[in-house]
Scaffold this motif. Structure first.
Motif, mmCIF file in Angstrom:
data_model
loop_
_atom_site.group_PDB
_atom_site.id
_atom_site.type_symbol
_atom_site.label_atom_id
_atom_site.label_comp_id
_atom_site.label_asym_id
_atom_site.label_seq_id
_atom_site.Cartn_x
_atom_site.Cartn_y
_atom_site.Cartn_z
ATOM 1 N N ALA A 7 0.847 -1.194 0.000
ATOM 2 C CA ALA A 7 0.000 0.000 0.000
ATOM 3 C C ALA A 7 0.880 1.241 0.000
ATOM 4 C CB ALA A 7 -0.904 0.027 1.232
ATOM 5 N N VAL A 8 0.255 2.362 -0.240
ATOM 6 C CA VAL A 8 0.897 3.646 0.017
ATOM 7 C C VAL A 8 0.602 3.999 1.474
ATOM 8 C CG1 VAL A 8 1.027 6.084 -0.571
ATOM 9 C CG2 VAL A 8 0.645 4.388 -2.367
ATOM 10 N N TYR A 9 1.641 4.255 2.222
ATOM 11 C CA TYR A 9 1.512 4.566 3.639
ATOM 12 C C TYR A 9 1.643 6.079 3.840
ATOM 13 C CZ TYR A 9 1.659 -0.338 4.898
ATOM 14 O OH TYR A 9 1.344 -1.667 5.039
ATOM 15 N N TYR A 10 0.662 6.626 4.557
ATOM 16 C CA TYR A 10 0.590 8.066 4.777
ATOM 17 C C TYR A 10 0.798 8.389 6.251
ATOM 18 C CZ TYR A 10 -1.627 8.216 0.174
ATOM 19 O OH TYR A 10 -1.905 8.094 -1.163
ATOM 20 N N CYS A 11 1.651 9.348 6.487
ATOM 21 C CA CYS A 11 1.842 9.860 7.834
ATOM 22 C C CYS A 11 0.705 10.829 8.161
ATOM 23 C CB CYS A 11 3.183 10.585 7.896
ATOM 24 S SG CYS A 11 3.588 11.302 9.496
#
Length: 118
Positions: A94-98
């Motif tokens: 996945a794309v991991y977002y802070c």
């Protein structure tokens, strides 16, 4: 202007580990919660999923699918939050977002891609 910059994503084999880091900069009021969300690639209509959060008092929360495998930590002085990911599997791709929440606003990073594949 508040900025969140993620680092540490990449390609890893199933069973491997990665460590994501996020650094916050800019003028902001007291940070209450920091965390990580993720969104599977190629699924823009799918809702972004909470992965883990940590409060200023170090209380943590994890989605069930990562419990026992992922560990979130933060450095309040440096305004950083990390996510140690172990025993990765393809479903973690996945794309991991802070994410960062203050008393006045929520902020998001631009995301870092994690791909788990052999």
């Amino acid at each position: 202007q508040v900025q969140l910059v993620e680092s540490g994503g990449g390609l890893v084999q199933p069973g491997g580990s990665l460590r994501l880091s996020c650094a916050a900069s800019g003028n902001m009021f007291s940070i209450s919660v920091m965390g990580w969300y993720r969104q599977a690639p190629g699924a823009p209509g799918k809702q972004r999923e909470l992965v883990a959060t940590i409060t200023s008092g170090s209380s943590t929360n994890y989605v069930d699918s990562v419990k026992g495998r992922f560990t979130i930590s933060r450095d309040n002085a440096k305004r950083m939050v990390d996510l140690q990911m172990n025993s990765l599997n393809p479903e973690d791709t996945a794309v991991y977002y802070c994410y960062l929440r203050t008393v006045r606003a929520n902020y998001w990073g631009k995301g870092t891609l994690v791909t788990v594949s052999s």
